[in-house]
Design a protein around this motif. Structure first.
Motif, mmCIF file in Angstrom:
data_model
loop_
_atom_site.group_PDB
_atom_site.id
_atom_site.type_symbol
_atom_site.label_atom_id
_atom_site.label_comp_id
_atom_site.label_asym_id
_atom_site.label_seq_id
_atom_site.Cartn_x
_atom_site.Cartn_y
_atom_site.Cartn_z
ATOM 1 N N LEU A 183 -3.205 -6.604 7.509
ATOM 2 C CA LEU A 183 -1.776 -6.863 7.294
ATOM 3 C C LEU A 183 -0.927 -5.706 7.824
ATOM 4 C CD1 LEU A 183 -2.003 -8.488 3.768
ATOM 5 C CD2 LEU A 183 -1.331 -9.637 5.897
ATOM 6 N N LEU A 184 -1.402 -4.475 7.648
ATOM 7 C CA LEU A 184 -0.668 -3.320 8.179
ATOM 8 C C LEU A 184 -0.608 -3.332 9.698
ATOM 9 C CD1 LEU A 184 -1.888 -0.489 5.793
ATOM 10 C CD2 LEU A 184 0.438 -1.406 5.975
ATOM 11 N N LYS A 185 -1.590 -3.971 10.326
ATOM 12 C CA LYS A 185 -1.610 -4.096 11.797
ATOM 13 C C LYS A 185 -0.864 -5.348 12.247
ATOM 14 C CE LYS A 185 -3.596 -1.681 14.334
ATOM 15 N NZ LYS A 185 -2.995 -0.608 15.105
ATOM 16 N N ASP A 186 -0.086 -5.934 11.342
ATOM 17 C CA ASP A 186 0.739 -7.114 11.632
ATOM 18 C C ASP A 186 -0.065 -8.348 12.035
ATOM 19 O OD1 ASP A 186 3.183 -5.894 11.000
ATOM 20 O OD2 ASP A 186 3.319 -5.014 13.003
ATOM 21 N N VAL A 187 -1.296 -8.455 11.538
ATOM 22 C CA VAL A 187 -2.049 -9.690 11.729
ATOM 23 C C VAL A 187 -1.359 -10.758 10.874
ATOM 24 C CG1 VAL A 187 -4.270 -10.840 11.332
ATOM 25 C CG2 VAL A 187 -4.201 -8.511 12.241
ATOM 26 N N ASN A 188 -1.229 -11.945 11.412
ATOM 27 C CA ASN A 188 -0.547 -13.032 10.716
ATOM 28 C C ASN A 188 -1.158 -13.223 9.321
ATOM 29 O OD1 ASN A 188 -0.069 -15.819 9.806
ATOM 30 N ND2 ASN A 188 0.923 -16.065 11.796
ATOM 31 N N PRO A 189 -0.326 -13.178 8.275
ATOM 32 C CA PRO A 189 -0.843 -13.321 6.904
ATOM 33 C C PRO A 189 -1.632 -14.611 6.688
ATOM 34 C CG PRO A 189 1.417 -12.570 6.843
ATOM 35 C CD PRO A 189 1.108 -12.910 8.281
ATOM 36 N N SER A 234 1.147 -7.713 -0.690
ATOM 37 C CA SER A 234 2.442 -7.341 -0.107
ATOM 38 C C SER A 234 2.915 -5.956 -0.547
ATOM 39 C CB SER A 234 3.494 -8.394 -0.409
ATOM 40 O OG SER A 234 3.719 -8.494 -1.792
ATOM 41 N N LEU A 276 2.483 -3.124 1.896
ATOM 42 C CA LEU A 276 3.172 -3.193 3.176
ATOM 43 C C LEU A 276 4.553 -2.558 3.081
ATOM 44 C CD1 LEU A 276 2.149 -6.846 3.968
ATOM 45 C CD2 LEU A 276 0.998 -4.752 4.630
ATOM 46 N N THR A 336 6.461 -1.284 5.186
ATOM 47 C CA THR A 336 7.405 -1.573 6.267
ATOM 48 C C THR A 336 8.062 -2.936 6.112
ATOM 49 O OG1 THR A 336 5.665 -2.516 7.658
ATOM 50 C CG2 THR A 336 6.113 -0.164 7.919
ATOM 51 N N MET A 337 7.540 -3.784 5.225
ATOM 52 C CA MET A 337 8.116 -5.128 5.093
ATOM 53 C C MET A 337 9.591 -5.074 4.726
ATOM 54 S SD MET A 337 5.219 -7.396 3.194
ATOM 55 C CE MET A 337 5.734 -9.040 3.624
ATOM 56 N N ASP A 378 11.662 -3.803 7.622
ATOM 57 C CA ASP A 378 11.759 -4.817 8.671
ATOM 58 C C ASP A 378 12.746 -5.916 8.300
ATOM 59 O OD1 ASP A 378 9.893 -3.361 10.065
ATOM 60 O OD2 ASP A 378 8.222 -4.715 9.636
#
Length: 127
Positions: free
Chosen positions: A68-74, A94, A97, A99-100, A103
């Protein structure tokens, strides 16, 4: 390599092999016993790798968090974990994360900034 070794074990066991179509199994093709995996593999590998004293299940959490930290689709992470829905995954992970929120704030700023720009241009055209 793993598949080859497993096929060799299967042939060696003959009729005693219990084919359950498992990727990781014991020498008879059956499910691995958690305590045997822990004592025979996990603890020695942890020590050898210098990994802190973590539970085996912590590996699952670590993998999900890193993906998730590497922005892989949840949704993809949720499927990998076998969760019934992506909501379970996001509710569980969540908070990892940071950065959520940033962002989301940046996206809202872009949206409202663009709206404000269009609105001010519309006012200038009317003047």
């Amino acid at each position: 390599m793993h598949r080859t070794r497993q096929l060799e074990e299967r042939l060696a066991m003959g009729a005693a092999w219990d084919d359950q179509d498992l990727v990781f199994c014991n020498s008879l093709g059956r499910h691995l016993e958690p305590n045997n995996v822990k004592r025979g593999s996990f603890i020695p590998l942890k020590k050898k790798a210098g990994v802190p004293d973590i539970r085996f299940h912590d590996l699952r959490h670590t993998a999900a968090t890193l993906l998730l930290l590497k922005d892989v689709n949840p949704k993809k992470v949720s499927e990998m974990l076998g969760h019934a829905s992506v909501a379970i995954t996001l509710n569980t992970y969540s908070h990892f994360l940071p950065t959520m929120q940033r962002d989301v704030a940046l996206a809202m700023n872009e949206i409202f900034g663009a709206m404000a720009l269009r609105s001010s241009q519309g006012l200038q055209e009317r003047s």
